[in-house]
Design a protein around this motif. Sequence first.
Motif, short mmCIF file in Angstrom:
data_model
loop_
_atom_site.label_atom_id
_atom_site.label_comp_id
_atom_site.label_asym_id
_atom_site.label_seq_id
_atom_site.Cartn_x
_atom_site.Cartn_y
_atom_site.Cartn_z
N ARG A 137 0.46 -1.15 0.08
CA ARG A 137 0.03 0.14 -0.21
C ARG A 137 0.84 1.45 -0.08
O ARG A 137 0.61 2.61 -0.98
CB ARG A 137 -0.73 0.16 1.03
N ASN A 192 -9.78 -1.05 -9.77
CA ASN A 192 -9.56 -0.33 -9.22
C ASN A 192 -7.97 -0.91 -8.92
O ASN A 192 -7.65 -2.84 -9.03
CB ASN A 192 -10.25 -0.85 -7.97
N CYS A 194 -6.02 -1.23 -6.89
CA CYS A 194 -4.97 -1.76 -6.10
C CYS A 194 -5.00 -2.83 -4.78
O CYS A 194 -6.32 -3.32 -4.52
CB CYS A 194 -5.75 -0.62 -4.26
N ASP A 197 -5.90 -3.79 -1.46
CA ASP A 197 -7.39 -3.77 -0.64
C ASP A 197 -8.07 -5.49 -0.82
O ASP A 197 -8.06 -5.60 -0.09
CB ASP A 197 -8.34 -2.96 -1.22
N GLU A 198 -7.27 -5.59 -2.64
CA GLU A 198 -8.17 -7.36 -2.09
C GLU A 198 -7.19 -8.39 -1.73
O GLU A 198 -7.96 -9.48 -0.93
CB GLU A 198 -7.47 -7.67 -4.08
N ASP A 200 -5.94 -7.60 1.39
CA ASP A 200 -6.23 -7.37 2.96
C ASP A 200 -7.81 -7.56 2.94
O ASP A 200 -8.04 -8.78 4.49
CB ASP A 200 -6.27 -5.96 2.63
N THR A 201 -8.41 -8.03 1.84
CA THR A 201 -10.01 -9.18 2.39
C THR A 201 -9.62 -10.71 2.62
O THR A 201 -9.78 -11.08 3.68
CB THR A 201 -10.85 -8.71 1.44
N HIS A 221 -10.56 -11.88 -6.30
CA HIS A 221 -8.61 -10.67 -7.00
C HIS A 221 -8.64 -12.02 -7.87
O HIS A 221 -8.01 -10.80 -8.63
CB HIS A 221 -7.91 -11.06 -5.76
#
Length: 247
Positions: A137, A192, A194, A197-198, A200-201, A221
């Motif tokens: 990130r 997206n 980023c 973020d994926e 992270d989930t 993802h």
Amino acid sequence: MNKAIKPSRLQSAAISPAAPAQRDASVAVEERMYQDIYDAIMEHRLPPRTKLTEQTLCQIYDTARHTVRKVLTRLSTEGMVDLEANRGAFIASPSHAEVRDMFELRNIIEHAVLDKVGREAGVRQIAGLRKMVEEERESYMSGDRPRWIRLSAQFHLALAELTGNVLLVETLRKLVSRTTLMIAKTEAPGHNACSFDEHDTVLEALESGNIAAAQEHMAHHLHLCEDRVRPDDNDHFDLRSVLGKHS
């Protein structure tokens, strides 16, 4: 008749003191060439189907052909370069059918990885992955795209390494490398970029003990990653303009 005087072992060593230094220099050039090409591929400065001409690489790095061939073979083993008989080396350019098959295989493998990691990995190991996602990130937010791309790919391999299965990791490494080089330089509208973020989930689900949810998030993802695959690019690049910065 005078007998030829043979040098002693000590004298022989003194005759070629540069040999170890030359070997070290050769290894350094080989590693630098590998890293330069790898980074240029992953950063999309060398797009798929770019030809890696041996003679040009020899000139750029001031090295012998056998060193260039070692690097190209290594990149080929990792799925980054295709070696074609009587034609040479090219940045890998998987067909759309191959990309689809590779993502299908990645989905199968990474589904199994999450099952094993979810059952066996400890809190500390998951925390290590969390740190990697934070670095991913930070790299993206600071504009360090090369590092972001590397960390984004490395996340999947680090997750696989928690299984302790070396063969699985090596199989996934080639798939991750070969699919990552096809991800678009600028994502299609509405997608997206980023990936952290994926990631992270996936980790949140693992931390909560919900393996099924982690697998579902990973499948989503990978589907988005496949959606980001770049279109065919017919541009041709001058290797010196991309790799010649050290010469």
